[in-house]
Scaffold this motif. Sequence first.
Motif, mmCIF file in Angstrom:
data_model
loop_
_atom_site.group_PDB
_atom_site.id
_atom_site.type_symbol
_atom_site.label_atom_id
_atom_site.label_comp_id
_atom_site.label_asym_id
_atom_site.label_seq_id
_atom_site.Cartn_x
_atom_site.Cartn_y
_atom_site.Cartn_z
ATOM 1 N N ARG A 143 2.219 1.724 -3.471
ATOM 2 C CA ARG A 143 1.225 2.309 -4.381
ATOM 3 C C ARG A 143 1.077 3.810 -4.154
ATOM 4 O O ARG A 143 0.933 4.583 -5.108
ATOM 5 N N ASN B 245 0.543 -10.069 -8.819
ATOM 6 C CA ASN B 245 -0.142 -8.778 -8.968
ATOM 7 C C ASN B 245 0.820 -7.616 -8.743
ATOM 8 O O ASN B 245 0.746 -6.590 -9.428
ATOM 9 N N ALA B 246 1.729 -7.772 -7.782
ATOM 10 C CA ALA B 246 2.711 -6.717 -7.523
ATOM 11 C C ALA B 246 3.610 -6.507 -8.736
ATOM 12 O O ALA B 246 3.956 -5.372 -9.087
ATOM 13 N N ASN C 245 -0.423 -12.634 -4.812
ATOM 14 C CA ASN C 245 -0.194 -11.206 -4.597
ATOM 15 C C ASN C 245 1.126 -10.749 -5.203
ATOM 16 O O ASN C 245 1.256 -9.602 -5.642
ATOM 17 N N ASP D 22 0.835 -1.205 0.000
ATOM 18 C CA ASP D 22 0.000 0.000 0.000
ATOM 19 C C ASP D 22 0.869 1.255 0.000
ATOM 20 O O ASP D 22 0.568 2.232 -0.691
ATOM 21 N N ASP E 164 9.086 7.356 -8.938
ATOM 22 C CA ASP E 164 9.254 6.229 -9.858
ATOM 23 C C ASP E 164 10.579 5.490 -9.658
ATOM 24 O O ASP E 164 11.004 4.711 -10.515
ATOM 25 N N ARG F 84 3.944 5.601 -5.871
ATOM 26 C CA ARG F 84 3.768 5.698 -7.323
ATOM 27 C C ARG F 84 2.748 6.785 -7.662
ATOM 28 O O ARG F 84 2.923 7.552 -8.616
ATOM 29 N N LYS G 212 2.784 -6.977 -11.818
ATOM 30 C CA LYS G 212 1.997 -6.278 -12.835
ATOM 31 C C LYS G 212 1.968 -4.775 -12.573
ATOM 32 O O LYS G 212 1.802 -3.978 -13.499
ATOM 33 N N GLU G 213 2.129 -4.391 -11.303
ATOM 34 C CA GLU G 213 2.134 -2.972 -10.947
ATOM 35 C C GLU G 213 3.536 -2.369 -11.018
ATOM 36 O O GLU G 213 3.725 -1.192 -10.699
ATOM 37 N N GLY G 214 4.515 -3.175 -11.405
ATOM 38 C CA GLY G 214 5.859 -2.657 -11.596
ATOM 39 C C GLY G 214 6.771 -2.774 -10.397
ATOM 40 O O GLY G 214 7.847 -2.163 -10.374
#
Length: 372
Positions: free
Chosen positions: A70, A94-95, A91, A67, A78, A73, A97-99
């Motif tokens: 996120r 998924n992390a 998870n 969290d 960056d 970002r 995929k979020e970079g």
Amino acid sequence: MNNQSQNLMTLDLEALASNLDYTKHRAGPEKRMIASIKANAYGHDVSLIAGALHEKRVDMLATGNIDDARILRACGVDTPLLLFAYATAENTVNAAKEGFISTVPNLTSAISLDAMTSVPIPVYLKIDCGLGRLGAPLSIAKDFVTKVYQLKNLKVEGIYTHVPFSDVASSPWAQGKLDQFDKLVEELESNGYSIPVTQAMGSCCVLAGLRDKSNAVCVGHALYGLSPFSSEQAPTFHDLRPVVHSISSTLIHIGHHKKGSDIATGGLYGTESAHNVGVIPLGLAMGMRAPIGNKEMVVLVKGKRCQIMAVSLEHITINLDNVENVAIGDRVTIIGRDGDESISLQELAYAWQVTPLQALMSMSGRFSVRSI
């Protein structure tokens, strides 16, 4: 006005920059800098701290809280971000995929992760060099790393470990662990495994003057001017500056108690003299504590040290007898300087009989925060 807006923590970002530069100097200019911002940047404020570190162009940020990652970002930070081991394989996918780059601490997790993705995802591998918390033990680390490299959907971008010690006298033990990690990396590279980032040293190793062959360090305590040792034993610690500049509150009430009055809060029944008592909206619910045993705990009001009489759920009651011309709305300093007097984080932690970091963590996220 809510309690949080009346209670303020100010951060010295110039001190943060100074600590970063000093740590780089101690570690060596060839080392990549991974800045640990876990646990709300060690109780400071992850957004302010990460933004400042981003401007200083650290090589990577690291946290165990996705969290927080996120939020950074969304704030435009960056800088590459490593997630310490924190989640299930799902998870972790998924992390990615979020970079974000996730940590894999064991072979079971690696196999599960590999089976859940058809697209190669970047990972760091965690080795346990003696902490006994997360990671593959050194005794099986070579086998662990080589087997992960054989998984087609995991791209190993780094391996790291954590070599903590709380007593400078334990430096030889720590140096031995660093040497073992160096040997592991050398064996892997001699077998054809190219590892972009290797890291073993943290704040305690850097401040104690230890050396290794890894190309990165991961620093937390030192960035914030906090000692990683049980006492300020390492002389290099004194070259660091506290990032917490001050913690303060506001007087919301002043009581004038005549001679003979009962002040149950401070246990002063039938007082032998008149007392002036102040109240601030800061209590147990905001992370404050009562002093342990007979330890003295004070705050500053108009440059005077005022003893704390009681800490309740939402308020602190203080003795204002030695303060002249005090008024509702005056600032009350819990940590910091007021006139010729000052209270350090170490002094507050001593009253609570905890470490400075533990004191900060109990108050983390409970205050409005701004930089000076």
